[in-house]
Design an enzyme around this catalytic site. Structure first.
Site, PDB file in Angstrom:
ATOM      1  N   THR A   5       0.852  -1.186   0.000  1.00  0.00           N
ATOM      2  CA  THR A   5       0.000   0.000   0.000  1.00  0.00           C
ATOM      3  C   THR A   5       0.887   1.235   0.000  1.00  0.00           C
ATOM      4  O   THR A   5       1.521   1.548   1.007  1.00  0.00           O
ATOM      5  CB  THR A   5      -0.903  -0.001   1.250  1.00  0.00           C
ATOM      6  OG1 THR A   5      -1.717  -1.164   1.196  1.00  0.00           O
ATOM      7  CG2 THR A   5      -1.801   1.238   1.273  1.00  0.00           C
ATOM      8  N   LYS A  22      -1.375   6.074   9.002  1.00  0.00           N
ATOM      9  CA  LYS A  22      -0.637   6.309   7.765  1.00  0.00           C
ATOM     10  C   LYS A  22      -1.593   6.211   6.566  1.00  0.00           C
ATOM     11  O   LYS A  22      -1.560   7.053   5.661  1.00  0.00           O
ATOM     12  CB  LYS A  22       0.470   5.254   7.610  1.00  0.00           C
ATOM     13  CG  LYS A  22       1.401   5.493   6.448  1.00  0.00           C
ATOM     14  CD  LYS A  22       2.129   4.205   6.050  1.00  0.00           C
ATOM     15  CE  LYS A  22       1.168   3.246   5.319  1.00  0.00           C
ATOM     16  NZ  LYS A  22       1.797   2.016   4.818  1.00  0.00           N
ATOM     17  N   LYS A  37      -7.268   0.969  -3.750  1.00  0.00           N
ATOM     18  CA  LYS A  37      -6.872   0.362  -2.472  1.00  0.00           C
ATOM     19  C   LYS A  37      -7.094   1.343  -1.319  1.00  0.00           C
ATOM     20  O   LYS A  37      -7.651   1.003  -0.272  1.00  0.00           O
ATOM     21  CB  LYS A  37      -5.398  -0.053  -2.541  1.00  0.00           C
ATOM     22  CG  LYS A  37      -4.752  -0.433  -1.223  1.00  0.00           C
ATOM     23  CD  LYS A  37      -5.397  -1.647  -0.551  1.00  0.00           C
ATOM     24  CE  LYS A  37      -4.715  -1.972   0.775  1.00  0.00           C
ATOM     25  NZ  LYS A  37      -5.529  -2.901   1.588  1.00  0.00           N
TER      26      LYS A  37
END
Lengths: 289, 289, 289, 289
Positions: free
Chosen positions: C91, C236, C167
């Site tokens: 990611t 994050k 995503k």
């Protein structure tokens, strides 16, 4: 004093001119050396390195990227001549200030953070409020320079980045004032009261301060062009404030609303309007505009 | 003039005393008739009906519920004697003002909305700012009374509820200022700067206005007791502002953050602290407090 | 196929093992070459360059910084041997994907974005959902590899960064589900209903999906340790989602609330707890916890 | 059983028909007695009082105002004949449920809260999920009725208002899911990915539940007309959820965003569109729509 001045935007030119007027010997440099970017009585130099030397060098460069590019990537800290003190006066991130202070120290240059409050008209009168942090002796050394540019210097201790935290907090409060006026106007307009009448009352009583009077007038008249300080720059500043807050674990509820509204405004084509146009988001969301 | 005054809280007593001082003939009434609730030189009356008559009756009752209970449910609009003008001066909802105006009209009483800006110390000096809306002639009639209590009357047209919208918008801006100071202080405290130092700078420059200076001092010293105006009352006012905005299709982003933070504060036992304690929510969320 | 696999965290090891099981020839590399980071049947190599070659190289490195450091700063795109295709599966930010695609192209390597949905237990069964974007032919070439690791590959066109946008949007929806459950539980707990009972009803009816069932169970039992995916990583990811949205002018109201609540949680010492601990912020703000 | 059914909207008609089908003796009443509001096999009665008697009376009236007007202001609790149990099945405020329970008790009627999850198509199949709270014995008595209308009854203890808190929490989660889909779609659309493709992936994997599939399909196709459940009703429900939360000291961060976005949508003329149109606010704020 022998001073170099880097960054001759509207603010920078006005500040450098005050230094000249106060009798200092001023070398000036700007990335694009066009004639408009000149300061009467100052000595134009061809390279940043020629400006970054002497008793003190002052930077008033646009943003983090510009400052990093000129000073760090430009290799000025490794140049043969370097200033005794670097007074960093533009609005940059707390993180960049924290990064620059030690690498200046290693190069034997004292880094002082000294961002300012005030629009160009205040700079032209030497009436800025200067927020300074860094080595106390170094600040005292450059105090005559600060006195030439500002009406008062407010000191915030020995760690340079604290001055930037204070500057960002002040800008955050300013944006919050604009947003609050925008929402309050939308509320009363919905009930048939002119926003201008509300602001006339409040900015002459409870909120009789420069920020409310100045921005209140722009909002009352929906006078968002020409810009003094653009929405795009405001969007940058709220991003810096949120990052500075996140770095020390502080959620900013108002900050998040401001960020969302700046994005909304930019998506509706208001990026080049004055900062005060933030107030138009509340009106648009209410179907008023 | 011959005036009745209903509601002798701290604000009401101070306002009624100014009317007496200006030479008016003042009948006073309060729900709980304890001796502390007296006004030298005024005539205490035993029932609301005895106060609600004469040239004008002024209400300074706590909230929507109190005003509705005394005036509407108390049957005062059907009483044999009624005042020429009802000057409704406490902070109530826009919706209640919209409901009261026509039922007063049917009873032959002119309803004037006239909420005020100012804390009790301003009321004691006759230095309130009064926001008036309603029939122009009626306001002119009661202007001597308003002049005794306030430093200035700001008129907002003929629809009484507009005065309430303006009052709620002003309170909303005030809360927004407190919240912005709270978040800004949390930001700089995280970077080692005292909130008090930040506020000293800002409230003496950009934000040099009564609201910022007054609340800024309380926040700087975390002096939240004794309360001038409580958090619980603040929570009520933000609810009224949100309702007034929703009624005319206006989303208030800052208003929603304020509401959430008031609830947070009340859930942490701060309901009886001063309004300025709103600033402590940002500190707590940051793990600073 | 001849494959290099870089990044052997818990997810990476499980994915590489599936490739081995499917009969591929797999070279594996990890920055810290400790024995725990091994994959039975795969060939450990000593340098990233030895892994980054062959028919395809797959990266499952921790974050933007790790990927940039190994591939770009590590000079792998200038190495003598390079893979035909680089399948980037961790990611990362949309911005980094946009930056990497053209510099891969210049080095003659086809860059494919292929982040995954699924926790380690899904990876161990080859049951990931893979989101792939990039050159169609290149994806078809590596499809046997994707089939070994995933239950299905979802294609999103030729621009690799689109897979990352998808995503991040998915993770954003997941966090929103957790936050909504947290707030809903705080609401009913205040009325004497156990959050667990509310979630039992909803996750077996309207919200009977893997995400709600899985996270609902953790929230119902307040079982936030040991972490599957930590709060710190969640913080994050919300930052990446907000940045990806801001880059295209999209304000995310829920995203802003999520960001504030992640900061709140980290400031209260919850950084190493499971992602689901986000739900505890609503309880704490309500004075329930 | 001998049952009265009050409130024959689309949901009410379907539910009453299920009772008839299960062999109960059903009297039906609706404020506007038009022929469309009939239920085959049920006995229409001319007054609410004729319906509010027997073994049980079920109310499926529109909102707080309707329920209060028919039952309380209509004097049904003082009528000579009264039902043994009042099963209150529409979505009302927690506060009203708390007010109704004791006044029913004084009238010798057992008040049971039993709101439902499910759209009209579920009601037509007797497939609702019923959330019941109140006296255990009373619920057991009416269980045959609930079984005729619902697929399952979920019990939440003896205090009737708890069922309403659960219903509002469920609706809040549902709106949160819609908003999260709206924001996620805006994010990916900005990067050139169709929202429909994102939702196809997510609602078939992580979010494979009735709510996400159903509303996801409407959002993917921007099919907001004709409405199943209108935005205006959604705005009412978020208001009820926020009030229920505020009453017990719970700030709802997502709830506040939802409220602001509902107001925004209504101000843009979407009040009569389907609930799912909430998703269009994120697109509009991004300048996409």
């Amino acid at each position: 004093m022998d001073v170099g001045f880097l960054g001759l935007g509207r603010m920078g030119r006005a500040m450098a001119a005050q230094l000249v007027a106060a009798g200092h010997n001023v070398r000036v440099w700007n990335r694009s050396p066009d004639p408009a970017r000149q300061v009467a009585g100052a000595t134009p130099v061809a390279s940043a390195a020629e400006a970054f030397r002497g008793d003190a060098a002052i930077t008033m460069l646009a943003d983090d990227a510009a400052l990093r590019s000129v000073i760090v990537e430009g290799g000025l800290l490794d140049a043969p001549e370097r200033p005794a003190v670097h007074v960093s006066m533009s609005t940059i991130s707390v993180a960049l200030a924290q990064e620059l202070a030690p690498i200046h120290a290693r190069a034997g240059v004292t880094y002082v953070g000294a961002p300012v409050f005030g629009r160009p008209d205040a700079a032209e009168k030497g009436a800025l409020n200067i927020v300074a942090a860094g080595d106390d002796r170094a600040i005292s050394t450059v105090q005559p320079l600060l006195d030439a540019m500002g009406v008062k210097t407010w000191r915030f201790g020995e760690e340079p980045h604290r001055a930037n935290a204070v500057k960002l907090a002040g800008n955050f409060m300013l944006m919050s004032a604009i947003e609050a006026m925008g929402e309050a106007c939308a509320l009363v307009e919905g009930h048939g009261v002119k926003g201008a009448d509300l602001l006339d009352l409040l900015t002459n009583t409870l909120f009789a301060s420069p920020v409310y009077k100045g921005y209140g007038a722009l909002i009352a008249e929906k006078r968002y062009e020409p810009p003094g300080f653009t929405m795009r720059l405001g969007a940058k500043d709220i991003r810096l404030a949120l990052a500075a807050a996140e770095a020390v674990g502080v959620p900013l509820g108002f900050g998040s609303v401001l960020r969302d509204n700046f994005i909304d405004a930019l998506s509706h084509g208001d990026g080049d309007k004055d900062f005060a146009a933030l107030a138009s988001v509340a009106a648009r969301r209410s179907g008023q505009g």
